[in-house]
Design a protein around this motif. Structure first.
Motif, PDB file in Angstrom:
ATOM      1  N   VAL A   1      12.010  22.888  39.847  1.00 53.45           N
ATOM      2  CA  VAL A   1      12.646  24.174  40.141  1.00 53.45           C
ATOM      3  C   VAL A   1      14.025  23.941  40.744  1.00 53.45           C
ATOM      4  N   ASP A   2      14.971  24.814  40.396  1.00 48.27           N
ATOM      5  CA  ASP A   2      16.363  24.668  40.828  1.00 48.27           C
ATOM      6  C   ASP A   2      16.805  25.710  41.850  1.00 48.27           C
ATOM      7  N   MET A   3      16.211  26.908  41.835  1.00 43.49           N
ATOM      8  CA  MET A   3      16.709  28.018  42.637  1.00 43.49           C
ATOM      9  C   MET A   3      15.537  28.700  43.346  1.00 43.49           C
ATOM     10  N   PHE A   4      15.776  29.097  44.613  1.00 44.42           N
ATOM     11  CA  PHE A   4      14.743  29.725  45.433  1.00 44.42           C
ATOM     12  C   PHE A   4      15.338  30.878  46.237  1.00 44.42           C
ATOM     13  N   ASP A   5      14.490  31.827  46.602  1.00 43.89           N
ATOM     14  CA  ASP A   5      14.850  32.856  47.583  1.00 43.89           C
ATOM     15  C   ASP A   5      13.599  33.220  48.346  1.00 43.89           C
ATOM     16  N   CYS A   6      13.755  33.706  49.557  1.00 39.00           N
ATOM     17  CA  CYS A   6      12.619  34.176  50.343  1.00 39.00           C
ATOM     18  C   CYS A   6      13.145  34.870  51.599  1.00 39.00           C
ATOM     19  N   VAL A   7      12.420  35.895  52.048  1.00 40.47           N
ATOM     20  CA  VAL A   7      12.798  36.574  53.294  1.00 40.47           C
ATOM     21  C   VAL A   7      12.304  35.822  54.519  1.00 40.47           C
ATOM     22  N   MET A   8      11.507  34.777  54.322  1.00 42.10           N
ATOM     23  CA  MET A   8      10.873  34.094  55.455  1.00 42.10           C
ATOM     24  C   MET A   8      11.850  33.631  56.532  1.00 42.10           C
ATOM     25  N   PRO A   9      12.953  32.951  56.201  1.00 36.81           N
ATOM     26  CA  PRO A   9      13.799  32.447  57.288  1.00 36.81           C
ATOM     27  C   PRO A   9      14.357  33.539  58.195  1.00 36.81           C
ATOM     28  N   THR A  10      14.701  34.696  57.652  1.00 39.28           N
ATOM     29  CA  THR A  10      15.228  35.765  58.496  1.00 39.28           C
ATOM     30  C   THR A  10      14.113  36.611  59.103  1.00 39.28           C
ATOM     31  N   ARG A  11      13.070  36.888  58.348  1.00 41.37           N
ATOM     32  CA  ARG A  11      11.964  37.686  58.891  1.00 41.37           C
ATOM     33  C   ARG A  11      11.294  36.950  60.039  1.00 41.37           C
ATOM     34  N   ASN A  12      10.999  35.672  59.853  1.00 36.62           N
ATOM     35  CA  ASN A  12      10.363  34.908  60.925  1.00 36.62           C
ATOM     36  C   ASN A  12      11.306  34.717  62.105  1.00 36.62           C
ATOM     37  N   ALA A  13      12.601  34.607  61.812  1.00 36.15           N
ATOM     38  CA  ALA A  13      13.582  34.462  62.896  1.00 36.15           C
ATOM     39  C   ALA A  13      13.535  35.657  63.833  1.00 36.15           C
ATOM     40  N   ARG A  14      13.385  36.841  63.289  1.00 40.84           N
ATOM     41  CA  ARG A  14      13.373  38.048  64.123  1.00 40.84           C
ATOM     42  C   ARG A  14      12.148  38.104  65.027  1.00 40.84           C
ATOM     43  N   ASN A  15      11.128  37.270  64.722  1.00 42.00           N
ATOM     44  CA  ASN A  15       9.938  37.186  65.555  1.00 42.00           C
ATOM     45  C   ASN A  15       9.928  35.923  66.411  1.00 42.00           C
ATOM     46  N   GLY A  16      11.046  35.181  66.414  1.00 42.97           N
ATOM     47  CA  GLY A  16      11.163  34.035  67.298  1.00 42.97           C
ATOM     48  C   GLY A  16      10.710  32.710  66.723  1.00 42.97           C
ATOM     49  N   MET A  17      10.424  32.637  65.415  1.00 46.80           N
ATOM     50  CA  MET A  17      10.033  31.368  64.808  1.00 46.80           C
ATOM     51  C   MET A  17      11.279  30.676  64.264  1.00 46.80           C
ATOM     52  N   LEU A  18      11.528  29.465  64.739  1.00 43.93           N
ATOM     53  CA  LEU A  18      12.695  28.697  64.319  1.00 43.93           C
ATOM     54  C   LEU A  18      12.253  27.473  63.530  1.00 43.93           C
ATOM     55  N   PHE A  19      12.850  27.293  62.357  1.00 45.74           N
ATOM     56  CA  PHE A  19      12.640  26.089  61.561  1.00 45.74           C
ATOM     57  C   PHE A  19      13.710  25.075  61.953  1.00 45.74           C
ATOM     58  N   THR A  20      13.292  23.855  62.270  1.00 43.60           N
ATOM     59  CA  THR A  20      14.251  22.836  62.679  1.00 43.60           C
ATOM     60  C   THR A  20      14.018  21.555  61.893  1.00 43.60           C
ATOM     61  N   THR A  21      14.934  20.607  62.059  1.00 45.69           N
ATOM     62  CA  THR A  21      14.802  19.329  61.353  1.00 45.69           C
ATOM     63  C   THR A  21      13.609  18.529  61.862  1.00 45.69           C
ATOM     64  N   GLN A  22      13.069  18.874  63.041  1.00 46.97           N
ATOM     65  CA  GLN A  22      11.934  18.156  63.607  1.00 46.97           C
ATOM     66  C   GLN A  22      10.619  18.919  63.474  1.00 46.97           C
ATOM     67  N   GLY A  23      10.686  20.187  63.108  1.00 52.26           N
ATOM     68  CA  GLY A  23       9.471  20.973  62.983  1.00 52.26           C
ATOM     69  C   GLY A  23       9.715  22.429  63.338  1.00 52.26           C
ATOM     70  N   ILE A  24       8.634  23.177  63.523  1.00 55.64           N
ATOM     71  CA  ILE A  24       8.697  24.621  63.742  1.00 55.64           C
ATOM     72  C   ILE A  24       8.445  24.924  65.218  1.00 55.64           C
ATOM     73  N   MET A  25       9.322  25.717  65.817  1.00 56.12           N
ATOM     74  CA  MET A  25       9.129  26.109  67.205  1.00 56.12           C
ATOM     75  C   MET A  25       9.042  27.633  67.343  1.00 56.12           C
ATOM     76  N   ASN A  26       8.133  28.077  68.179  1.00 57.08           N
ATOM     77  CA  ASN A  26       8.096  29.478  68.586  1.00 57.08           C
ATOM     78  C   ASN A  26       8.925  29.565  69.853  1.00 57.08           C
ATOM     79  N   ILE A  27      10.149  30.062  69.707  1.00 58.60           N
ATOM     80  CA  ILE A  27      11.107  30.018  70.805  1.00 58.60           C
ATOM     81  C   ILE A  27      10.704  30.930  71.954  1.00 58.60           C
ATOM     82  N   THR A  28       9.733  31.808  71.752  1.00 64.11           N
ATOM     83  CA  THR A  28       9.297  32.698  72.830  1.00 64.11           C
ATOM     84  C   THR A  28       8.312  32.017  73.774  1.00 64.11           C
TER      85      THR A  28
END
Length: 376
Positions: free
Chosen positions: A267-294
Motif C-alpha cells: 500500500v502507498d497511501m493512507f488516511d485516518c482520523v485517529m491521530p487527531t481524534r485520539n490527540a483530543r483525548n490526550g493520547m500521544l503517539f511517540t517514537t518510543q510508544g503511546i502515552m496518555n498525557i493525562t
C-alpha cells in the motif's frame, strides 16, 4: 496524474514512489491528514506545512457539499483557494457516510437519499452528482461513489452491494470522462475495491477495478471493525491483483502498526482520523510508544514530548505542561497534541520510505511495530 516507482524492498512488497499531481508531488508511502470540512481539526495550514510536513490532505464531499456549500466553493475558486492549502487535496466521495449515517439514508440504484445531519433537509447523492460535486470542490484526486459495507455482514448483502458499487463506478467514469474541471488543472479519479472480508468478492472487485485502467486505485471497506489479521489478508489479496505501476490507497487506516504492516503488503497511501481524534483525548503517539498525557505519571516530567521526533511542538513543550493544559481544559492542549501526532505519522511514513530505498525496511518494520505500539 502520474506515478513513478523509485524502489522496492527486497524482503517484502513495500515500495517507494512519487505521485505527481497538478498541485505538486507526493512521496510515497504517505499518510494524508483528514480535513473533513476543509480543515484539519485544531491545525493551521502553516503547521501542516512547517511542523507536520504534510504533502496532501483530505476533504469530504458529503460535508463540504452541505457546508459551506457548492456556491461558496465555486465562488472561492475551489477548496485550494478557499482554505489556502496549495498542495494536493483528495476528496472522499461520501461513500463512507453511506455506511456511518445508515440511520438517515436509503440506498437505491439511483443513488443514496439522506437527511442532512445539520438541518434534516433531504438530498440525493448519485454517482453523477458526486462527480459534479468533486469537480466543484476541485480535488486533485476524486474518489468514486461506492457503498462501504458494515462488518460483519452477510455474504449475499456484500455481493449485492459490490455489484451495485461496480455499476455506480461505470456511471462515475462516464460522468468524469465527459466533464472537465472548473479551475484550469487536471483532476483524476480513483475507483474503490469493496467486497467486505470475502475473498472471492475481493478478487472479483480488484479484477474489475484493475480493468478500468485509472491512474490510481483505492481499497475500501476495511478498518470497520474486522480483526487486523483479516484486514491484512484482504489487503494482500487485493494488492497482488491491482496494477503494480499505479498507486494504491487503503482508506481509513489506521494505527501506526496497521500502516507499517500494510506498507509491507504494497500500500502507498493512507488516511485516518485517529491521530487527531485520539490527540483530543490526550493520547500521544511517540517514537518510543503511546502515552496518555493525562496520567499523573507525567505531572513532573519536564522532558519534551518527543525529542527524537524533532519539530517545534514536539521538542518545545514539556510533557508536564501539556498534561497541565489537558487538566485545565485549555484549547492549546488538544492543538499541541494534534500537531504532534500528525508530525509523528508523517515522520513514520518518511522513515519507512527511507528504509525501503535502503533495502532494510522489513527488519526495521518488525522492530518499529513493537516500539511504537508500546504503552508508556
Amino acid at each position: 496524474m502520474t506515478f513513478d516507482l523509485v524502489a522496492h524492498d527486497p524482503q517484502s512488497k513495500a515500495r517507494a514512489g512519487v505521485v505527481h499531481t497538478a498541485h505538486g508531488a507526493i512521496q510515497t508511502p504517505i499518510f494524508m491528514p483528514v480535513g473533513t470540512a476543509g480543515t484539519v481539526k485544531a491545525v493551521q495550514q502553516r503547521d501542516l506545512n512547517d511542523d507536520i510536513k504534510a504533502q496532501i490532505i483530505l476533504g469530504n464531499t458529503y460535508h463540504l457539499y452541505l457546508r459551506p456549500g457548492l456556491d461558496v466553493l465555486r465562488a472561492a475558486g475551489g477548496l485550494h483557494k478557499f482554505n489556502g492549502w496549495d498542495r494536493p487535496i483528495l476528496t472522499d466521495s461520501g461513500g463512507y457516510q453511506v455506511y456511518s449515517l445508515s440511520g438517515t439514508r436509503k440506498i437505491k440504484e439511483e443513488g443514496v437519499k439522506f437527511r442532512s445531519h445539520i438541518d434534516g433537509s433531504q438530498h440525493l447523492f448519485s454517482p453523477e452528482g458526486v462527480m459534479d460535486i468533486q469537480r466543484t470542490i476541485g480535488a486533485d484526486i476524486m474518489m468514486a461513489f461506492d457503498e462501504c459495507t458494515p462488518w460483519p455482514c452477510e455474504y449475499d448483502y456484500a455481493a449485492r452491494s459490490l455489484d451495485m458499487t461496480h455499476r455506480w463506478l461505470k456511471r462515475c467514469i462516464e460522468r468524469f470522462d465527459s466533464t472537465e474541471g472548473h479551475y484550469g488543472y487536471e483532476q483524476t479519479l480513483f475507483p474503490i475495491v469493496q467486497g467486505s472480508t470475502f475473498k472471492d468478492l475481493r478478487v472479483k472487485s480488484a479484477e474489475f477495478i484493475a480493468e478500468q485502467g485509472r491512474e490510481g486505485n483505492a481499497i475500501g471497506g476495511l478498518s470497520v471493525g474486522e480483526p487486523a489479521e483479516q484486514m491484512y489478508e484482504m489487503t494482500e489479496l487485493v494488492c497482488d491483483i491491482l496494477p503494480q505501476d499505479k498507486p494504491r490507497y487503503l482508506m481509513g487506516v489506521g494505527t501506526p502498526a496497521n500502516i507499517l504492516e500494510n506498507i509491507a503488503l504494497g500500500v502507498d497511501m493512507f488516511d485516518c482520523v485517529m491521530p487527531t481524534r485520539n490527540a483530543r483525548n490526550g493520547m500521544l503517539f511517540t517514537t518510543q510508544g503511546i502515552m496518555n498525557i493525562t496520567n499523573k505519571k507525567w505531572q513532573l516530567d519536564f522532558e519534551p514530548i518527543d525529542r527524537e521526533l524533532g519539530g517545534y511542538v514536539s521538542t518545545f513543550y514539556s510533557r508536564s505542561y501539556v498534561r497541565h493544559l489537558f487538566q485545565s481544559q485549555e484549547m492549546l492542549g488538544p492543538q499541541i497534541a494534534s500537531i504532534h501526532n500528525l508530525s509523528f505519522y508523517l515522520w513514520l511514513v518518511q522513515q519507512a520510505r527511507e528504509q525501503i530505498v535502503a533495502g532494510t525496511f522489513r527488519e526495521w518494520k518488525d522492530k518499529m511495530v513493537k516500539q511504537v505500539m508500546t504503552r508508556l
